[in-house]
Every structure is written in structure tokens, then in C-alpha cells.
Motif scaffolding. Structure first.
Motif, PDB file in Angstrom:
ATOM      1  N   PHE A 137      10.630   9.684  -2.848  1.00 38.97           N
ATOM      2  CA  PHE A 137      11.322   9.861  -1.566  1.00 38.97           C
ATOM      3  C   PHE A 137      12.417  10.930  -1.627  1.00 38.97           C
ATOM      4  O   PHE A 137      13.059  11.199  -0.613  1.00 38.97           O
ATOM      5  N   ALA A 138      12.655  11.523  -2.778  1.00 38.33           N
ATOM      6  CA  ALA A 138      13.870  12.294  -3.016  1.00 38.33           C
ATOM      7  C   ALA A 138      13.710  13.774  -2.696  1.00 38.33           C
ATOM      8  O   ALA A 138      13.743  14.627  -3.583  1.00 38.33           O
ATOM      9  N   MET A 139      13.541  14.105  -1.420  1.00 37.76           N
ATOM     10  CA  MET A 139      13.496  15.493  -0.977  1.00 37.76           C
ATOM     11  C   MET A 139      14.672  15.782  -0.036  1.00 37.76           C
ATOM     12  O   MET A 139      15.107  14.913   0.724  1.00 37.76           O
ATOM     13  N   PRO A 140      15.192  17.016  -0.055  1.00 33.73           N
ATOM     14  CA  PRO A 140      16.349  17.364   0.784  1.00 33.73           C
ATOM     15  C   PRO A 140      15.945  17.533   2.243  1.00 33.73           C
ATOM     16  O   PRO A 140      14.771  17.576   2.592  1.00 33.73           O
ATOM     17  N   ARG A 141      16.940  17.671   3.107  1.00 30.73           N
ATOM     18  CA  ARG A 141      16.707  17.644   4.547  1.00 30.73           C
ATOM     19  C   ARG A 141      15.821  18.791   5.012  1.00 30.73           C
ATOM     20  O   ARG A 141      15.045  18.636   5.957  1.00 30.73           O
ATOM     21  N   ARG A 142      15.894  19.971   4.412  1.00 26.70           N
ATOM     22  CA  ARG A 142      15.036  21.072   4.829  1.00 26.70           C
ATOM     23  C   ARG A 142      13.556  20.696   4.682  1.00 26.70           C
ATOM     24  O   ARG A 142      12.736  20.954   5.567  1.00 26.70           O
ATOM     25  N   VAL A 143      13.219  20.088   3.561  1.00 25.63           N
ATOM     26  CA  VAL A 143      11.830  19.710   3.306  1.00 25.63           C
ATOM     27  C   VAL A 143      11.406  18.589   4.249  1.00 25.63           C
ATOM     28  O   VAL A 143      10.286  18.582   4.772  1.00 25.63           O
ATOM     29  N   LEU A 144      12.305  17.638   4.502  1.00 27.05           N
ATOM     30  CA  LEU A 144      12.003  16.555   5.428  1.00 27.05           C
ATOM     31  C   LEU A 144      11.786  17.096   6.837  1.00 27.05           C
ATOM     32  O   LEU A 144      10.899  16.636   7.564  1.00 27.05           O
ATOM     33  N   ARG A 145      12.571  18.079   7.225  1.00 20.62           N
ATOM     34  CA  ARG A 145      12.400  18.677   8.545  1.00 20.62           C
ATOM     35  C   ARG A 145      11.044  19.359   8.666  1.00 20.62           C
ATOM     36  O   ARG A 145      10.404  19.313   9.723  1.00 20.62           O
ATOM     37  N   HIS A 146      10.580  19.984   7.597  1.00 20.42           N
ATOM     38  CA  HIS A 146       9.272  20.650   7.652  1.00 20.42           C
ATOM     39  C   HIS A 146       8.149  19.664   7.989  1.00 20.42           C
ATOM     40  O   HIS A 146       7.167  20.038   8.625  1.00 20.42           O
ATOM     41  N   ASP A 147       8.279  18.404   7.562  1.00 23.93           N
ATOM     42  CA  ASP A 147       7.273  17.412   7.943  1.00 23.93           C
ATOM     43  C   ASP A 147       7.226  17.235   9.457  1.00 23.93           C
ATOM     44  O   ASP A 147       6.144  17.126  10.055  1.00 23.93           O
ATOM     45  N   ALA A 148       8.394  17.158  10.091  1.00 23.48           N
ATOM     46  CA  ALA A 148       8.428  17.015  11.547  1.00 23.48           C
ATOM     47  C   ALA A 148       7.857  18.250  12.227  1.00 23.48           C
ATOM     48  O   ALA A 148       7.131  18.157  13.233  1.00 23.48           O
ATOM     49  N   GLU A 149       8.160  19.423  11.691  1.00 18.13           N
ATOM     50  CA  GLU A 149       7.605  20.656  12.261  1.00 18.13           C
ATOM     51  C   GLU A 149       6.089  20.701  12.113  1.00 18.13           C
ATOM     52  O   GLU A 149       5.375  21.147  13.029  1.00 18.13           O
ATOM     53  N   LEU A 150       5.587  20.246  10.978  1.00 25.13           N
ATOM     54  CA  LEU A 150       4.145  20.189  10.769  1.00 25.13           C
ATOM     55  C   LEU A 150       3.484  19.287  11.811  1.00 25.13           C
ATOM     56  O   LEU A 150       2.474  19.659  12.440  1.00 25.13           O
ATOM     57  N   ASP A 182       0.813  -1.218   0.000  1.00 25.25           N
ATOM     58  CA  ASP A 182       0.000   0.000   0.000  1.00 25.25           C
ATOM     59  C   ASP A 182       0.846   1.267   0.000  1.00 25.25           C
ATOM     60  O   ASP A 182       0.559   2.221   0.714  1.00 25.25           O
ATOM     61  N   PHE A 183       1.934   1.272  -0.739  1.00 22.77           N
ATOM     62  CA  PHE A 183       2.654   2.516  -1.012  1.00 22.77           C
ATOM     63  C   PHE A 183       3.591   2.266  -2.176  1.00 22.77           C
ATOM     64  O   PHE A 183       4.114   1.169  -2.354  1.00 22.77           O
ATOM     65  N   PHE A 184       3.770   3.312  -2.979  1.00 19.86           N
ATOM     66  CA  PHE A 184       4.694   3.216  -4.102  1.00 19.86           C
ATOM     67  C   PHE A 184       6.135   3.325  -3.607  1.00 19.86           C
ATOM     68  O   PHE A 184       6.405   3.895  -2.543  1.00 19.86           O
ATOM     69  N   GLU A 185       7.063   2.823  -4.435  1.00 21.11           N
ATOM     70  CA  GLU A 185       8.490   2.870  -4.115  1.00 21.11           C
ATOM     71  C   GLU A 185       9.285   3.378  -5.315  1.00 21.11           C
ATOM     72  O   GLU A 185      10.028   2.625  -5.955  1.00 21.11           O
ATOM     73  N   PRO A 186       9.159   4.657  -5.662  1.00 19.31           N
ATOM     74  CA  PRO A 186       9.892   5.181  -6.819  1.00 19.31           C
ATOM     75  C   PRO A 186      11.400   5.011  -6.659  1.00 19.31           C
ATOM     76  O   PRO A 186      11.964   5.312  -5.606  1.00 19.31           O
ATOM     77  N   ALA A 187      12.041   4.535  -7.700  1.00 15.52           N
ATOM     78  CA  ALA A 187      13.465   4.215  -7.645  1.00 15.52           C
ATOM     79  C   ALA A 187      14.315   5.477  -7.728  1.00 15.52           C
ATOM     80  O   ALA A 187      13.885   6.521  -8.224  1.00 15.52           O
ATOM     81  N   GLY A 188      15.553   5.340  -7.284  1.00 17.34           N
ATOM     82  CA  GLY A 188      16.503   6.434  -7.355  1.00 17.34           C
ATOM     83  C   GLY A 188      17.497   6.371  -6.211  1.00 17.34           C
ATOM     84  O   GLY A 188      17.627   5.359  -5.510  1.00 17.34           O
ATOM     85  N   ILE A 189      18.220   7.476  -6.025  1.00 16.64           N
ATOM     86  CA  ILE A 189      19.132   7.628  -4.881  1.00 16.64           C
ATOM     87  C   ILE A 189      18.585   8.793  -4.054  1.00 16.64           C
ATOM     88  O   ILE A 189      18.968   9.964  -4.260  1.00 16.64           O
ATOM     89  N   PRO A 190      17.660   8.528  -3.137  1.00 15.75           N
ATOM     90  CA  PRO A 190      16.978   9.620  -2.433  1.00 15.75           C
ATOM     91  C   PRO A 190      17.676  10.092  -1.169  1.00 15.75           C
ATOM     92  O   PRO A 190      17.224  11.051  -0.549  1.00 15.75           O
ATOM     93  N   ARG A 191      18.763   9.416  -0.771  1.00 15.71           N
ATOM     94  CA  ARG A 191      19.450   9.795   0.461  1.00 15.71           C
ATOM     95  C   ARG A 191      20.935   9.989   0.181  1.00 15.71           C
ATOM     96  O   ARG A 191      21.442   9.560  -0.862  1.00 15.71           O
ATOM     97  N   PRO A 192      21.676  10.617   1.084  1.00 16.25           N
ATOM     98  CA  PRO A 192      23.057  11.008   0.784  1.00 16.25           C
ATOM     99  C   PRO A 192      23.999   9.838   0.496  1.00 16.25           C
ATOM    100  O   PRO A 192      23.801   8.715   0.956  1.00 16.25           O
TER     101      PRO A 192
END
Length: 802
Positions: free
Chosen positions: A349-362, A189-199
């Protein structure tokens, strides 16, 4: 070389540091050469950093070509990209797994500094979706399968001054969690788009280095509290002399404790050392409201000179699940949370750390959650860093969704538990390990193994796993906390009716509401473009779930389903599943108003209608006879066109266990002049907040705003650009159609659909603005709506610094 060794820590949280060139022969007799310039930030002294981030200047060649793995391949036609990166150019909806289910090729040229003779070199990946075979200078490394956890390789014998790294990224369905079901991608029940999404990084360390540090606070509520340190050294050779390991505790650069011991290394490979920090009477506790963090600096000393050091953060806190609930630092706290997927529009999944942090702030600051479940896989370190810093508790679980595979598949599941625990066991925010595959059948042999490996690596946290349906028993169950995905409701009115907690075991609800509770049973309900009255019910159902849980102190709380919409192939609306109280663009929907209201008015008074003040085709008579308003005020005065319409009090009789129950009012106003609504909120007899809403569309405005006014010109940093229609008071107006087109100038690129058709998104949406590598200056974005006109916004870009 074992490519599944415990992962090195991520660059963002801990830094590998080493001295100047140190040859293997010299190390055997242990003379220490002078340290390079640069200091350890916390200690004020120490060796220099030797981590080479590989974020920019990747070359993406599309679908795999075996020739592209060789050093001499002509890659001049490849596209230059930065990490994080997704192999497919996606819209915000309409995803198909076939878009990325293939093998893809990336290349990266990099150079090593000239003074690294005798050092060891490691290639480190924070995560690749969802399999990788690296090739360094033509030498293929073992394949790693699995998309959500770090892995690394020692490449000392393969590197030279100038190097070519090729990575074959495998986005196909494979026999590894969460994949493997014969049904294919539609089984998850979730997609897994391929790539290199983390450092990705190259890390250079001495012949003997600190591979890992587990810093476990013990007995934290007593003055005799201590930190038990397990330090893992990795030695390529046996030194002729003992080494000294020094551990120091820092608070914002101020040293507050330390310990040092001398050890003799008697073998190559890994050696575990045990130390303890004591005399910690004055440390502050980490709590959800005061998330105090400390830095542990562990230094390897040889002949009294620092050879290598390792940094990690910890918090002092006691987290316990008991029969009568969850206790943090001795105080019972009702867990109040939501599940989170890490998927984003356009990039997976390929978003940078600033955007990922905004999820936690939300989650923490807007939705007022005190816990998040990382469903259904370990999520990025950037997001978890923010959870540590913001006081957001974390349930973390291994990758998986329902399916249990064969023996080889299960070995990978056990590996994933071990790597998850190693990566995140120093985090104050993580309070429980999910060691069962989400909603899977009992498998005593497997789940005794996953529990055992988690306990062997970290005995300070309980284990659990989300159960569902008829699996509501402790028979063949081997964890410490019983967790249940509870979608029960009364058939008559679809109100939430949670099951009672099981006896004699700590109990937690790990999912509730979702898209299952409430009519109709369709997977596109709650979407912003749908029925506004159905959208309004979402907040009521979530309020009922938390109220139900709070009435029984045996229930530790609810982590409801879910925070965010996400891409899914399973019963979704055009590839997007809509149970989130926040949409895919991270814009709160009506379902979020319950969470927004659950905060003390002394911190922030809140008034959030559970309706749109709109008299359009879908709601010609207004919000209706039993319109809900969520607020933390004690009284609401409701005005229509300046005249007092009614006074409302919180409905405590229906929601007796919520800190701030909703208000209800008759707002069916057919035939009346109904253009203006004003809601005045009172606390202690004083007006603390007044909000106004307009039904007059003639004064509506085109809204355009960014989350961040400044970005870093590193080629990865990004911010969200939100657009849509608001009334003259700034409140969202639903169901705007037409197109929005964008023009961008300056050192940035637009990530998203251009033009963007608004109707399917319900009138509000977002794109992201990403910087270009090695850039600075000013990005200007002009957005034009086909009927509401144009607006512009600017973003400053400052140069990246190393």
C-alpha cells in the motif's frame, strides 16, 4: 485519553492553523496574543500553520525489539527510511503473508518549535498496516488496531523540545476487520503488507480548537440552496467569554459567502455548533464532467482575533438512487465503473500521493469510468482527493471480506463505519456508504447499527453493502440501495446474464465478470502472459455486463470486477490475481479496450483492437474469424498490407444498449502476407483516426517511458517507469522474454526488481523511481534488454518546499 476520537483532517486537504503561544491561564481570561506571520490562503488573513509532517528521517529497525521503544536506545544501526514505507522488500509477485506477519519497530526523532507553551499537541496517523502501539518519550500509548483509517492521540503532557517517537507496527493476523477468520490470511482475497503506508504528523493547536467541520450542501438544485455547517469545538478549559465562529465559502480564493455567530462554551471536551451559509444562487454544481469544488474556511475568533481555523472542500451536487436508476443533479446517469484495490507491486500500500492520483486519472480519463468502488476498505485520502478533482464518483465501504467476527470484532466494524464517514463526508465524489462487510451473511443487529451510525453522522447519502450468491432478497436487509455482486452467465457460451433488479428498491451491480465468467475457471486467466484469445474475451464479457445493465432502467449500472490486478493469497497465480482489465503495473491489458472506447469521438476518437497483431506460436493464423475491435467511430475500414480487406460497422444488434458497440471482422489470415494492419475510423463520413500495427518483429523496439518528467526531492515522491517491446508503430508486442537490467544515477532510487525477468509478466512491466530526501538535480536511468538493446530516460528533481 480516547485514542479513537474522530480523526483530524489530513494535512493534504485541510490545515490546522493557530496563533502564537497562548498559555492556559491567559486563555481562561481570553486575551489574544498577536498572530504570527503567514496567512490563511483563502481568506487572505489568519493564524499561522502548526502542522509538523513526519515524512522523512524515520529509522526502521526491522523486527520488534522492546528496548527500541525507549528514548535512550542506540538506533544508529537502524535503516533511514521515508514514508510511505512497507516493512518487507517485495517482488512484484510471489508474495507470502509470512513475509510481514510479525511486529516491527520504527523510530522518529523530532523537535517542536520553542514558542508553543500552553498549546495542545496531537500525534496523528493517517493509517498503519494493520495495528500500531506508539511510544512517545518512553510513554506507551494505547494500541490501535485496524489498517485503513486515521487515528490520533493527544500527547501534550508527554512532549518536550526534543522528542523520540517509537512505533511498534503489528502486521500479524488479528481480531479486527478484515482479519479475524480462524482460517488466517487465506480467508481474505487480498494481501495486507505491513508498514506505515500513509502520512504521520504532529499537530499543535490552541487550548480551544476546531476539531471537525461537516459542511452539508442542502437543496442544491434550487436557488434557496444552503450549506448546513456542524462545527465541533474541542475545549481543554471553559473560556470566560463567548467565542465567535465564522464560516466563509471561497472559489479559488474569492470569497462568495459567509456567516458568523457567537457561542458560549459551557463545558470542556467537545461542543457541536450549528450554522448555515445562504445566498448561494450563483454557485456552480459539481458534476462528473465539471467537478467544481469550493473551499470552506471555518475560523474560531476570540476577542475578534482569529485563534484557529479549519479548511475543507465541498461540491454542490445532488446524488440520488431511485427505483429508476441513479440521478446526479436531476439527470439520470448510468453508472459505469470498476472496483479498485490500492495494492502496488514491490511496496504493497506504500505509494506516494502522485502515484495514487495516477490511479484516479487512469480510471477517469483512460478507462472513462464515472464511478469507482473502493474495494474492500477506505482508501487513501490522496486517491479520494483526486476523485473529487476529476469528477470520479466513489462507493466507499468499511474494511472487510466475507467474515463476521465476535462481539469485539463487530464493535471495531461499527467504529470503522463512524471513522470512515467522519473522514470523508465532505467529499463531493462519495455518493454512497458501504456499511455491510463485502459478501457477508445477513446480521440484522450489526447492520442496523452500522446503518444507524452512518446516518447519525451523515444523513445526506444512502447506505448499501455488496451481496452475493443466494443472498438476493430484502429479508433482514436494512440499507437503502440493494447492491449485488453478479457473476451469472449462460453455460452454453459464457455470455453475461445479469439477474433482474429486485422490485421496490434501488438496485446496483457492484461486481461482475471478474475471473468467474468464461472458461476455464482458473484464477490465472486474463494475465498478459496467458492465452491471447482468452485475454480478448475479457473485454467482450465486460461489454456484455454493461450492455445487460443498461437495457433495464431499474439497474443503476455496473461497477465491474475489476480495474487492477492485485496481490492475493486466494486462488492466485504466484500471489497475483488477474481479473483486472489493467495489470498490476497499471498497464492496460486487452480487457481495457472496451472501457477505452466508451467516450464521445468528439472528445477523443478511439480505435483499440481486442487482439495483438501477432502471428507467433500462440496465434499463428492471426486474430481469428471473429476478431473484435473496440472503437467509438461509425465505420472502420480495415487494410492488410495497404489493400482494403473489409469494412466493418458497429455490431449494435448484439450490443444495443452500449453507446459505442464493438466491431467484428474476419482476420484469420493463414498463409497470407500479413505484416501490416491499418484501421481507419470514420465519423460523419470523415476520417478521424488511423492506426497501424506491424507483425514484422525485425523492426520491434525496446520501449522505455516514465509517467512524470519531474519529481519533488522529498524522499517520497515517485513515478512509474514502463518497459517492454513495441512494434515499429508503438503498439504492444506480447510475450517478450529475457531480462531487463537498470542502472541509475542521480538523486533517486529504483523500487522494483533489478534485473527484471519479463516472461512471467507477459512482456510489459514497470518499476518505480523514487527521489531521495532533501535532493534536487537529475535522475538518469539506463535500461538494457538482453536482446533489444538499451534506452535511457531522465527525470528532473526539484527541491521540496515547505
Amino acid at each position: 485519553m480516547n485514542h479513537q476520537l474522530p480523526p483530524f483532517p489530513a494535512v493534504s486537504r485541510r490545515k490546522f492553523i493557530q496563533n502564537a503561544a497562548l498559555g492556559a491561564t491567559a486563555l481562561a481570561t481570553l486575551p489574544i496574543l498577536g498572530c504570527r506571520s503567514g496567512t490563511a490562503q483563502a481568506a487572505g488573513r489568519g493564524p499561522t500553520h502548526r502542522t509538523i509532517p513526519l515524512a522523512n528521517d524515520w529509522l526502521f529497525g526491522g523486527r520488534f525489539n522492546a528496548a527500541a521503544t525507549q528514548p535512550g536506545f542506540d538506533d544508529s544501526a537502524f535503516a533511514r527510511v521515508s514514508l510511505p514505507h512497507c516493512v518487507s522488500k517485495l517482488s512484484w509477485h510471489g508474495w507470502q503473508a509470512t513475509d510481514w506477519m510479525d511486529v516491527w519497530i520504527y523510530r522518529r526523532h523530532f523537535s517542536l518549535p520553542p514558542d508553543l507553551a500552553g498549546q495542545r499537541v496531537f500525534l496523528h496517523f493517517d493509517g498503519v498496516m494493520s495495528g500500531a502501539t506508539p511510544v512517545i518519550n518512553g510513554q506507551a500509548l494505547p494500541e490501535y488496531v485496524g489498517g485503513y483509517l486515521p487515528f490520533h492521540y493527544e500527547i501534550t503532557s508527554h512532549v518536550k523540545a526534543d522528542n523520540v517517537l517509537a512505533v511498534a507496527v503489528d502486521g500479524r493476523w488479528k481480531n479486527a476487520p478484515p482479519d479475524g477468520s480462524p482460517r488466517g490470511p487465506e480467508a481474505v482475497d487480498f494481501f495486507e503488507p505491513a508498514g506505515i503506508p500513509r502520512p504521520v504528523s504532529v499537530r499543535v493547536v490552541p487550548q480551544i480548537f476546531i476539531a471537525d467541520v461537516f459542511a452539508k450542501p442542502v437543496n442544491v438544485l434550487a436557488a434557496s440552496r444552503r450549506v448546513e455547517i456542524t462545527c465541533t469545538l474541542d475545549a481543554a478549559l471553559v473560556p470566560a467569554k463567548p467565542v465567535r465562529v465564522q464560516v466563509e465559502l471561497f472559489d479559488a480564493g474569492r470569497r462568495i459567502a459567509g456567516v458568523s455567530e457567537t457561542f458560549t462554551i459551557v463545558k470542556t471536551g467537545e461542543t457541536e455548533l450549528k450554522l448555515a451559509l445562504a445566498n448561494l444562487e450563483n454557485v456552480k454544481l459539481w458534476d462528473v464532467d465539471t467537478p467544481q469544488l469550493y473551499e470552506i474556511v471555518t475560523t474560531l475568533m476570540v476577542d475578534e482575533a482569529p485563534l484557529h481555523d479549519y479548511r475543507t472542500r465541498i461540491g454542490f451536487r445532488e446524488a440520488r438512487f431511485e427505483l429508476d436508476g441513479f440521478f446526479l443533479n436531476g439527470r439520470r446517469r448510468q453508472l459505469f465503473g470498476l472496483n479498485r484495490h490500492e495494492l502496488f507491486p514491490y511496496v504493497g500500500f506504500a505509494m506516494p500521493r502522485r502515484v495514487l492520483r495516477h490511479d484516479a486519472e487512469l480510471l477517469r480519463h483512460e478507462l472513462n469510468c464515472n464511478i469507482v468502488r473502493c474495494s474492500h476498505y477506505p482508501q487513501s485520502e490522496a486517491f479520494l482527493d483526486a476523485c473529487d478533482e476529476l469528477g470520479l464518483l466513489v462507493w466507499e465501504e468499511l474494511p472487510g471480506w466475507g467474515y463476521l467476527g465476535d462481539a469485539a470484532w463487530q464493535e471495531l466494524a461499527v467504529r470503522d463505519v463512524a471513522d470512515m464517514v467522519r473522514r470523508d463526508r465532505n467529499r463531493a465524489s462519495v455518493v454512497i456508504w458501504g456499511v455491510r462487510i463485502n459478501e457477508s451473511k445477513n446480521n440484522p443487529a450489526l447492520y442496523q447499527r452500522t446503518r444507524a451510525v452512518a446516518k447519525a453522522l451523515d444523513d445526506s447519502r444512502p447506505t448499501s453493502g455488496a451481496m452475493v450468491g443466494g443472498i438476493y432478497s430484502t429479508k433482514d436487509w436494512f440499507q437503502e440501495v440493494f447492491a449485488y455482486n453478479d457473476y451469472h452467465h449462460a453455460d452454453a457460451d459464457y455470455s453475461v446474464e445479469l439477474k433482474p433488479p429486485l422490485p421496490d428498491v434501488p438496485y446496483l451491480v457492484t461486481e461482475a465478470v471478474g475471473q468467474i465468467i468464461g472458461p476455464p475457471k482458473v484464477d490465472h486467466k486474463y494475465r498478459r502472459a496467458g492465452d491471447p484469445f482468452l485475454q480478448a474475451k475479457q473485454a467482450i464479457y465486460h461489454a456484455q455486463a454493461h450492455d445487460q445493465a443498461a437495457k433495464n432502467k431499474r439497474n443503476a449500472g455496473v461497477i465491474a470486477w475489476c480495474a487492477l490486478e492485485y496481490g492475493s493469497p486466494m486462488n492466485s497465480a504466484n500471489g497475483i490475481k488477474c481479473p483486472g482489465v489493467v495489470d498490476f503495473f497499471r498497464i492496460p491489458k486487452l480487457g481495457a479496450v472496451f472501457y477505452q472506447s466508451q467516450i464521445s469521438p468528439q472528445i477523443r476518437p478511439v480505435i483499440q483492437p481486442d487482439f495483438y497483431w501477432d502471428f507467433g506460436a500462440q496465434s499463428p493464423h492471426g486474430p481469428g474469424r471473429n476478431a473484435a475491435i473496440f472503437s467509438n467511430c461509425e465505420r472502420l475500414d480495415i487494410f492488410v498490407n495497404g489493400a482494403l480487406h473489409t469494412t466493418s460497422l458497429p455490431q449494435r444488434e448484439k450490443f444495443p444498449h452500449l453507446p459505442y458497440p464493438p466491431f467484428f471482422a474476419d482476420l484469420e489470415l493463414a498463409g497470407a502476407d500479413r505484416s501490416e494492419l491499418r484501421l481507419d475510423g470514420y465519423v460523419g463520413g470523415k476520417l478521424v483516426l488511423s492506426r497501424s500495427f506491424s507483425a514484422d518483429e525485425s523492426h520491434d523496439q525496446f520501449c522505455l517511458r516514465v509517467d512524470d518528467a519531474e519529481l519533488i526531492g522529498d524522499g517520497a515522491d515517485a513515478t512509474r517507469l514502463v518497459f517492454g517491446r513495441v512494434d515499429k508503430h508503438g503498439s504492444v508486442r506480447p510475450f517478450l522474454a529475457g531480462e531487463v537490467s537498470f542502472e541509475l544515477s542521480g538523486p533517486g532510487i529504483l523500487v522494483g526488481d533489478n534485473p527484471f525477468a519479463l516472461a512471467e509478466a507477459g512482456g510489459m512491466a514497470a518499476v518505480w523511481i523514487k527521489t531521495q530526501p532533501n535532493s534536487s538535480g537529475r535522475i538518469l536511468i539506463r535500461a538494457t534488454h538482453s536482446s533489444l538493446g538499451a534506452k535511457s530516460v531522465a527525470i528532473a528533481v526539484r527541491p521540496a518546499t515547505l
